[in-house]
Design an enzyme around this catalytic site. Structure first.
Site, PDB file in Angstrom:
ATOM      1  N   LYS A  80     -16.106  10.632  -4.081  1.00 50.46           N
ATOM      2  CA  LYS A  80     -17.443  10.223  -4.536  1.00 50.46           C
ATOM      3  C   LYS A  80     -18.531  10.583  -3.540  1.00 50.46           C
ATOM      4  N   GLN A 129      -1.735   4.398   8.401  1.00 49.69           N
ATOM      5  CA  GLN A 129      -0.520   5.011   8.928  1.00 49.69           C
ATOM      6  C   GLN A 129       0.412   5.423   7.784  1.00 49.69           C
ATOM      7  N   VAL A 160     -14.826   9.253  -9.887  1.00 49.18           N
ATOM      8  CA  VAL A 160     -13.738   9.309 -10.878  1.00 49.18           C
ATOM      9  C   VAL A 160     -13.820   8.043 -11.722  1.00 49.18           C
ATOM     10  N   GLU A 211     -10.182  -8.538  13.237  1.00 46.14           N
ATOM     11  CA  GLU A 211     -10.837  -7.417  13.942  1.00 46.14           C
ATOM     12  C   GLU A 211     -12.364  -7.520  13.807  1.00 46.14           C
ATOM     13  N   ALA A 240     -10.778  11.332  -0.880  1.00 45.96           N
ATOM     14  CA  ALA A 240     -10.673  12.025   0.425  1.00 45.96           C
ATOM     15  C   ALA A 240     -10.576  11.012   1.558  1.00 45.96           C
ATOM     16  N   GLY A 241      -9.732   9.996   1.326  1.00 47.41           N
ATOM     17  CA  GLY A 241      -9.417   9.056   2.403  1.00 47.41           C
ATOM     18  C   GLY A 241      -8.242   9.613   3.192  1.00 47.41           C
ATOM     19  N   TYR A 242      -7.506   8.705   3.830  1.00 45.70           N
ATOM     20  CA  TYR A 242      -6.370   9.158   4.662  1.00 45.70           C
ATOM     21  C   TYR A 242      -5.343   9.910   3.831  1.00 45.70           C
ATOM     22  N   ALA A 243      -5.011   9.350   2.667  1.00 46.45           N
ATOM     23  CA  ALA A 243      -3.954   9.962   1.861  1.00 46.45           C
ATOM     24  C   ALA A 243      -4.434  11.265   1.226  1.00 46.45           C
ATOM     25  N   LYS A 251      -5.300   1.176  20.807  1.00 46.49           N
ATOM     26  CA  LYS A 251      -6.016   1.230  19.516  1.00 46.49           C
ATOM     27  C   LYS A 251      -6.922   2.468  19.484  1.00 46.49           C
TER      28      LYS A 251
HETATM   29  P1  FAD Z   1      -9.118   5.114   1.506  1.00 43.39           P
HETATM   30  O1  FAD Z   1      -9.095   5.330   2.948  1.00 43.39           O
HETATM   31  O2  FAD Z   1      -9.763   3.850   0.985  1.00 43.39           O
HETATM   32  O3  FAD Z   1      -9.816   6.380   0.799  1.00 43.39           O
HETATM   33  C1  FAD Z   1     -10.126   6.400  -0.568  1.00 43.39           C
HETATM   34  C2  FAD Z   1     -11.154   7.489  -0.804  1.00 43.39           C
HETATM   35  O4  FAD Z   1     -11.421   7.579  -2.198  1.00 43.39           O
HETATM   36  C3  FAD Z   1     -12.510   7.228  -0.139  1.00 43.39           C
HETATM   37  O5  FAD Z   1     -13.027   8.421   0.380  1.00 43.39           O
HETATM   38  C4  FAD Z   1     -13.372   6.712  -1.298  1.00 43.39           C
HETATM   39  O6  FAD Z   1     -14.753   6.982  -1.111  1.00 43.39           O
HETATM   40  C5  FAD Z   1     -12.819   7.528  -2.456  1.00 43.39           C
HETATM   41  N1  FAD Z   1     -13.015   6.886  -3.742  1.00 43.39           N
HETATM   42  C6  FAD Z   1     -12.713   5.602  -4.077  1.00 43.39           C
HETATM   43  N2  FAD Z   1     -12.961   5.385  -5.377  1.00 43.39           N
HETATM   44  C7  FAD Z   1     -13.432   6.566  -5.880  1.00 43.39           C
HETATM   45  C8  FAD Z   1     -13.824   6.979  -7.182  1.00 43.39           C
HETATM   46  N3  FAD Z   1     -13.781   6.157  -8.229  1.00 43.39           N
HETATM   47  N4  FAD Z   1     -14.228   8.257  -7.339  1.00 43.39           N
HETATM   48  C9  FAD Z   1     -14.257   9.123  -6.315  1.00 43.39           C
HETATM   49  N5  FAD Z   1     -13.874   8.782  -5.056  1.00 43.39           N
HETATM   50  C10 FAD Z   1     -13.475   7.521  -4.846  1.00 43.39           C
HETATM   51  N6  FAD Z   1      -4.686   0.660   8.625  1.00 43.39           N
HETATM   52  C11 FAD Z   1      -4.025   1.079   9.721  1.00 43.39           C
HETATM   53  O7  FAD Z   1      -2.964   1.732   9.602  1.00 43.39           O
HETATM   54  N7  FAD Z   1      -4.473   0.810  10.981  1.00 43.39           N
HETATM   55  C12 FAD Z   1      -5.630   0.151  11.193  1.00 43.39           C
HETATM   56  O8  FAD Z   1      -6.027  -0.062  12.340  1.00 43.39           O
HETATM   57  C13 FAD Z   1      -6.383  -0.287  10.060  1.00 43.39           C
HETATM   58  N8  FAD Z   1      -7.565  -0.906  10.240  1.00 43.39           N
HETATM   59  C14 FAD Z   1      -8.300  -1.251   9.131  1.00 43.39           C
HETATM   60  C15 FAD Z   1      -9.546  -1.858   9.336  1.00 43.39           C
HETATM   61  C16 FAD Z   1     -10.314  -2.236   8.251  1.00 43.39           C
HETATM   62  C17 FAD Z   1     -11.664  -2.871   8.471  1.00 43.39           C
HETATM   63  C18 FAD Z   1      -9.832  -2.020   6.926  1.00 43.39           C
HETATM   64  C19 FAD Z   1     -10.677  -2.430   5.741  1.00 43.39           C
HETATM   65  C20 FAD Z   1      -8.599  -1.431   6.724  1.00 43.39           C
HETATM   66  C21 FAD Z   1      -7.826  -1.040   7.821  1.00 43.39           C
HETATM   67  N9  FAD Z   1      -6.572  -0.433   7.664  1.00 43.39           N
HETATM   68  C22 FAD Z   1      -5.863  -0.012   8.768  1.00 43.39           C
HETATM   69  C23 FAD Z   1      -6.053  -0.147   6.317  1.00 43.39           C
HETATM   70  C24 FAD Z   1      -6.445   1.294   5.924  1.00 43.39           C
HETATM   71  O9  FAD Z   1      -7.831   1.494   6.112  1.00 43.39           O
HETATM   72  C25 FAD Z   1      -6.071   1.614   4.493  1.00 43.39           C
HETATM   73  O10 FAD Z   1      -4.699   1.323   4.306  1.00 43.39           O
HETATM   74  C26 FAD Z   1      -6.352   3.078   4.204  1.00 43.39           C
HETATM   75  O11 FAD Z   1      -7.736   3.320   4.229  1.00 43.39           O
HETATM   76  C27 FAD Z   1      -5.778   3.534   2.864  1.00 43.39           C
HETATM   77  O12 FAD Z   1      -5.987   4.920   2.756  1.00 43.39           O
HETATM   78  P2  FAD Z   1      -6.233   5.593   1.344  1.00 43.39           P
HETATM   79  O13 FAD Z   1      -6.310   7.051   1.576  1.00 43.39           O
HETATM   80  O14 FAD Z   1      -5.277   5.060   0.357  1.00 43.39           O
HETATM   81  O15 FAD Z   1      -7.670   5.065   0.857  1.00 43.39           O
HETATM   82  P1  NAD Z   2      -4.750  -9.436   4.279  1.00 38.42           P
HETATM   83  O1  NAD Z   2      -4.267  -9.676   2.902  1.00 38.42           O
HETATM   84  O2  NAD Z   2      -3.804  -8.894   5.264  1.00 38.42           O
HETATM   85  O3  NAD Z   2      -5.338 -10.796   4.886  1.00 38.42           O
HETATM   86  C1  NAD Z   2      -6.138 -11.670   4.122  1.00 38.42           C
HETATM   87  C2  NAD Z   2      -6.115 -13.061   4.709  1.00 38.42           C
HETATM   88  O4  NAD Z   2      -6.974 -13.884   3.933  1.00 38.42           O
HETATM   89  C3  NAD Z   2      -4.732 -13.696   4.671  1.00 38.42           C
HETATM   90  O5  NAD Z   2      -4.425 -14.202   5.941  1.00 38.42           O
HETATM   91  C4  NAD Z   2      -4.870 -14.775   3.620  1.00 38.42           C
HETATM   92  O6  NAD Z   2      -4.058 -15.917   3.895  1.00 38.42           O
HETATM   93  C5  NAD Z   2      -6.346 -15.119   3.722  1.00 38.42           C
HETATM   94  N1  NAD Z   2      -6.844 -15.734   2.482  1.00 38.42           N
HETATM   95  C6  NAD Z   2      -6.641 -15.285   1.201  1.00 38.42           C
HETATM   96  N2  NAD Z   2      -7.204 -16.138   0.321  1.00 38.42           N
HETATM   97  C7  NAD Z   2      -7.779 -17.132   1.049  1.00 38.42           C
HETATM   98  C8  NAD Z   2      -8.531 -18.301   0.703  1.00 38.42           C
HETATM   99  N3  NAD Z   2      -8.816 -18.628  -0.561  1.00 38.42           N
HETATM  100  N4  NAD Z   2      -8.975 -19.087   1.712  1.00 38.42           N
HETATM  101  C9  NAD Z   2      -8.748 -18.757   3.005  1.00 38.42           C
HETATM  102  N5  NAD Z   2      -8.032 -17.683   3.383  1.00 38.42           N
HETATM  103  C10 NAD Z   2      -7.563 -16.873   2.421  1.00 38.42           C
HETATM  104  O7  NAD Z   2      -6.052  -8.496   4.103  1.00 38.42           O
HETATM  105  P2  NAD Z   2      -6.795  -7.585   5.184  1.00 38.42           P
HETATM  106  O8  NAD Z   2      -6.947  -8.286   6.481  1.00 38.42           O
HETATM  107  O9  NAD Z   2      -8.010  -7.086   4.504  1.00 38.42           O
HETATM  108  O10 NAD Z   2      -5.792  -6.385   5.392  1.00 38.42           O
HETATM  109  C11 NAD Z   2      -5.485  -5.511   4.297  1.00 38.42           C
HETATM  110  C12 NAD Z   2      -4.457  -4.505   4.727  1.00 38.42           C
HETATM  111  O11 NAD Z   2      -5.059  -3.580   5.633  1.00 38.42           O
HETATM  112  C13 NAD Z   2      -3.293  -5.156   5.433  1.00 38.42           C
HETATM  113  O12 NAD Z   2      -2.109  -4.752   4.823  1.00 38.42           O
HETATM  114  C14 NAD Z   2      -3.340  -4.640   6.836  1.00 38.42           C
HETATM  115  O13 NAD Z   2      -2.055  -4.227   7.251  1.00 38.42           O
HETATM  116  C15 NAD Z   2      -4.280  -3.452   6.789  1.00 38.42           C
HETATM  117  N6  NAD Z   2      -5.118  -3.512   7.999  1.00 38.42           N
HETATM  118  C16 NAD Z   2      -4.534  -3.121   9.161  1.00 38.42           C
HETATM  119  C17 NAD Z   2      -5.268  -3.180  10.324  1.00 38.42           C
HETATM  120  C18 NAD Z   2      -4.607  -2.752  11.618  1.00 38.42           C
HETATM  121  O14 NAD Z   2      -3.491  -2.243  11.583  1.00 38.42           O
HETATM  122  N7  NAD Z   2      -5.245  -2.931  12.757  1.00 38.42           N
HETATM  123  C19 NAD Z   2      -6.585  -3.633  10.309  1.00 38.42           C
HETATM  124  C20 NAD Z   2      -7.150  -4.035   9.082  1.00 38.42           C
HETATM  125  C21 NAD Z   2      -6.398  -3.963   7.928  1.00 38.42           C
END
Ligand code: FAD
Ligand code: NAD
Length: 403
Positions: free
Chosen positions: A39, A317, A82, A171, A12-15, A377
């Site tokens: 979960k 997104q 799961v 971030e 129940a994440g974004y997707a 943002k």
């Molecule tokens: P998730 O959002 O991870 O949802 C998965 C769901 O499945 C959760 O509810 C989880 O509890 C559940 N789940 C997992 N495993 C199990 C299991 N085994 N059994 C039952 N339930 C389970 N993307 C953007 O577009 N813009 C941003 O600004 C951005 N900022 C981010 C900031 C951070 C700190 C992080 C970590 C990521 C960010 N991302 C951002 C990336 C974005 O969060 C992910 O791409 C997104 O969450 C993926 O969505 P999803 O639905 O695939 O999975």
């Molecule tokens: P990422 O893979 O984008 O970045 C990981 C960083 O860690 C990279 O710059 C990589 O070079 C570095 N790294 C990897 N191994 C290393 C090592 N051994 N030593 C030092 N540096 C090392 O991972 P993320 O930041 O967790 O992002 C994951 C995804 O989530 C991305 O695709 C991003 O688009 C998305 N996200 C988006 C937003 C947003 O849109 N604001 C915010 C957070 C995450």
């Protein structure tokens, strides 16, 4: 198959949550049974987890109850872990039971990828869900609370080491730059004793942004006390340090957080799907190759950007856009009709640098920085809550504080 198909959504994440919402609009209760498995009994905004981890927002602000936004009389809600999908028998194995499906939507999201770096999985915190993020927040606060009470305290106990300067790392250090002065005040600690160090293997942070924006972000964070170690690979993580670079320098810290990468849910591998770097390379209609009735979405899906010759980055997104197509494709499978191909509509990207600062590229590449980016943002964050939770949830959880 029964006359009434059973559609099971995992996650129940974004997707998963968005798919479930769309399915309830596309099917009447008489046409299909919809089951959502997650979960926890709540959805969390993964995109806000760096704020939870730093302590700049309350964990409860980043989550809401699934039953508040999905009618449990309409969708069967199962809160369980799961463990595996048995595709051969169209069966999902849960920690506390099992269920069968006619159509499956696999959306279990991301897990941390430590790339096998020695000691990383054992010793570093990661920002993955509410619990892991809340733990980081509590750990940092404990380090501050202990500092003046323990004669054996070392200054490095106050160092926060962040591995990886991708979006999550940047971030997170942006939020820490806001939080650390508050903690220093609360626990009577001189700010100069606290170090926030961000270690990145590549020569630059956030390479997807223009050079000007990257320079702006680096300066803004450095001005607020973030130290960068760029072009420095982390070779190992010990209980209280990173070992970095060609000369294996040791950087000590009281808090170590790995933000160096993510991959798809390990349940994919457990279930025998063929994987590309931990994800399923889906067909253009988002189905897993070889399975007519299994969709893989969000961070579990490897979706190729054919123009760029690489996969689209895993984002919330994209996950929500997958959901819309998937729900419509499930409807076509049930009722007959052509399946749609997924086309990504890029609405831009914004990275926060704390509460009041940020950089971004929106509206066909228009660069944004400073308060304008931070405001954008918040608009993006609020839009996602609105799309998943509706107006009531937005009013309860949205980010409306002026800055
Ligand atoms: P998730 O959002 O991870 O949802 C998965 C769901 O499945 C959760 O509810 C989880 O509890 C559940 N789940 C997992 N495993 C199990 C299991 N085994 N059994 C039952 N339930 C389970 N993307 C953007 O577009 N813009 C941003 O600004 C951005 N900022 C981010 C900031 C951070 C700190 C992080 C970590 C990521 C960010 N991302 C951002 C990336 C974005 O969060 C992910 O791409 C997104 O969450 C993926 O969505 P999803 O639905 O695939 O999975
Ligand atoms: P990422 O893979 O984008 O970045 C990981 C960083 O860690 C990279 O710059 C990589 O070079 C570095 N790294 C990897 N191994 C290393 C090592 N051994 N030593 C030092 N540096 C090392 O991972 P993320 O930041 O967790 O992002 C994951 C995804 O989530 C991305 O695709 C991003 O688009 C998305 N996200 C988006 C937003 C947003 O849109 N604001 C915010 C957070 C995450």
């Amino acid at each position: 198959m029964n006359s009434k198909p059973k559609i099971v959504v995992l996650g129940a994440g974004y997707a998963g949550l968005k798919t479930t919402k769309e399915l309830t609009k596309l099917f009447t209760p008489e046409e299909a049974d919809i089951i959502l498995v997650n979960k926890h009994n709540y959805h969390y905004e993964s995109t806000w987890l760096h704020e939870v981890a730093a302590g700049t927002i309350n964990p409860n602000q980043a989550r809401f109850m699934i039953s508040d936004v999905i009618n449990p009389n309409r969708v069967r809600l199962i809160y369980d872990l799961v463990e595996k999908v048995d595709t051969e028998n169209q069966r999902v194995v849960l920690e506390n039971g099992e269920l069968t499906y006619d159509y499956l939507v696999f959306a279990l999201g991301f897990e941390t990828n430590t790339f096998g770096i020695k000691g990383m999985a054992e010793n570093a915190f990661s920002i993955v869900d509410i619990e892991s993020s809340r733990l980081i927040r509590e750990h940092i606060e404990l380090k501050f609370a202990q500092y003046n009470n323990n004669p054996e305290s070392k200054e490095s106990d106050l160092t926060i080491l962040v591995g990886g300067a991708g979006f999550t790392g940047i971030e997170f250090v942006g939020e820490l730059a806001e939080r650390v002065p508050q903690l220093c005040k609360k626990y009577d600690i001189d700010r100069r004793k606290v170090r926030i160090i961000n270690v990145e293997a590549m020569p630059s942070i956030l390479p997807m942004f223009d050079k000007d924006l990257v320079e702006y972000a680096k300066k803004s964070l450095a001005d607020r006390g973030v130290e960068f170690r760029l072009g420095t690979a982390i070779n190992e993580c010990t209980e209280d340090s990173f070992i970095v670079g060609d000369d294996n320098e040791e950087i000590k810290a009281g808090t170590i957080v790995w933000t160096g990468g993510v991959t798809g849910s390990s349940v994919l591998g457990e279930s025998g799907f063929e994987l590309t770097r931990g994800k399923v390379t889906v067909n253009s209609d988002l189905r897993a190759p070889g399975f007519d009735n299994v969709f893989v979405l969000g961070d579990c899906a490897w979706v190729m950007d054919e123009e760029a010759g690489r996969p689209f980055p895993p984002t919330a997104q994209a996950a929500m856009q997958h959901a819309d197509i998937c729900a419509r494709n499930v409807k076509s499978l049930v009722h007959g009709g052509p399946l749609e191909d997924f086309v990504f509509h890029d609405r831009g990207t914004v990275a926060s640098l704390g509460v009041t600062d940020g950089i971004g590229s929106v509206f066909d590449g228009k660069p944004l920085k400073g308060k304008a980016a931070a405001a954008m943002k918040k608009v993006v964050d609020n839009r996602s809550v609105f799309l998943l939770g509706g107006t009531k949830t937005l009013l309860k959880k949205g980010k409306f504080r002026p800055f």
